[in-house]
Enzyme design. Structure first.
Site, mmCIF file in Angstrom:
data_model
loop_
_atom_site.group_PDB
_atom_site.id
_atom_site.type_symbol
_atom_site.label_atom_id
_atom_site.label_comp_id
_atom_site.label_asym_id
_atom_site.label_seq_id
_atom_site.Cartn_x
_atom_site.Cartn_y
_atom_site.Cartn_z
ATOM 1 N N SER A 95 0.827 -1.193 0.000
ATOM 2 C CA SER A 95 0.000 0.000 0.000
ATOM 3 C C SER A 95 0.871 1.256 0.000
ATOM 4 O O SER A 95 1.740 1.404 -0.863
ATOM 5 C CB SER A 95 -0.958 -0.044 1.197
ATOM 6 N N ASP A 217 -9.988 -4.126 -6.007
ATOM 7 C CA ASP A 217 -9.405 -3.432 -4.856
ATOM 8 C C ASP A 217 -10.014 -2.034 -4.792
ATOM 9 O O ASP A 217 -9.775 -1.205 -5.677
ATOM 10 C CB ASP A 217 -7.879 -3.347 -5.016
ATOM 11 N N HIS A 245 -7.533 -5.262 -0.575
ATOM 12 C CA HIS A 245 -6.315 -4.459 -0.592
ATOM 13 C C HIS A 245 -5.141 -5.123 0.129
ATOM 14 O O HIS A 245 -4.065 -4.542 0.188
ATOM 15 C CB HIS A 245 -6.615 -3.098 0.068
#
Length: 267
Positions: A95, A217, A245
């Protein structure tokens, strides 16, 4: 040893193998890699750590001034790499940590020789000619909700971020991780994450790079993966047959296999 304690550094795997540095995202800690790290450690040296303010790190070392920009988190990465005297390690960032890895590789090119970006996003807010997945009002509301009731926000948002509603235990694990984070620290990390714009930084990447995205996502849609891949000439884009995610939790075998394939294919 000061940095090892500060960032709760753990090292596993063969000492003479290629080193992988695994970095967690917002609201998480190194435990997010628990289903991937053991498999990787069978053939690679694996370094896990917590950013200051997360997990088992030394909270007394946290300051809002330092961690109000991604550069502060990148310095944590550089500090860990220097402490361990790493030479062109592979940085695996989940991320927002994918962008942190870009900054760290630019700051210390001798320490990081390749990047693996897991569900990356250089900008979460839509812009002209760019789809990040959220408009500015969405992010303003998200941050306002987080700041007014962090525990409530965590309980509501973690399952959405995780996806996989048929596997509620995954959403609960992310909820627990969010709720374990100090709300004041989470507020700063959230603003740093969701208001960041690292698109120009992608142009500085010169090392081999794997862009690893999920088929579905809500935080980093497929358009974002395509953008990151196009912006980094040396990159390889792999789309996992996974939802959410956090593929390191929802699809650990596929995530591990994609990382290994990338590493084995390097010259």
């Amino acid at each position: 040893m000061r940095i090892r304690r500060r960032n709760n550094v753990t090292v596993t795997g063969p000492s003479d193998a290629t080193t992988l540095v695994l970095a967690h995202g917002f609201g998480c800690d190194q435990n997010m890699w628990r289903l991937v790290a053991p498999a990787l450690a069978q053939r690679y040296r694996v370094v896990l750590f917590d950013y200051v303010g997360s997990g088992g790190s030394d909270l007394s070392a946290w300051s809002e001034a330092r961690y109000s920009s991604l550069d502060g988190y990148a310095q944590d990465v550089v500090d860990v790499c220097e402490e361990l005297e790493l030479d062109r390690a592979v940085f695996v960032g989940h991320s927002v940590s994918a962008m942190v890895g870009v900054l760290a590789a630019r700051a210390a090119p001798e320490r990081i020789g390749a990047l693996v970006m897991v569900a990356p996003s250089p900008r979460y807010i839509d812009d002209e000619g760019y789809r990040g997945g959220f408009d500015a009002e969405d992010i303003d509301e998200l941050l306002a909700s987080l700041e007014s009731n962090y525990l409530g926000w965590s309980s509501a948002m973690a399952p959405v971020i995780m996806g996989n509603p048929d596997r509620p235990e995954l959403g609960q694990e992310l909820t627990n991780s969010f709720c374990a984070t100090d709300p004041d620290i989470a507020r700063v990390f959230a603003r740093t994450t969701f208001l960041s714009d690292s698109r120009d930084d992608l142009k500085t990447v010169t090392v081999p790079t794997l862009v690893l995205e999920c088929a579905e996502d809500v935080i980093a849609p497929r358009e974002v993966g395509a953008y990151v891949h196009a912006a980094i000439p040396s990159s390889r884009l792999v789309t996992l047959d996974a939802t959410g995610h956090c593929p390191q939790l929802s699809a650990p075998e596929a995530t591990t296999a994609a990382i290994v394939d990338f590493l084995e294919a390097r010259p």
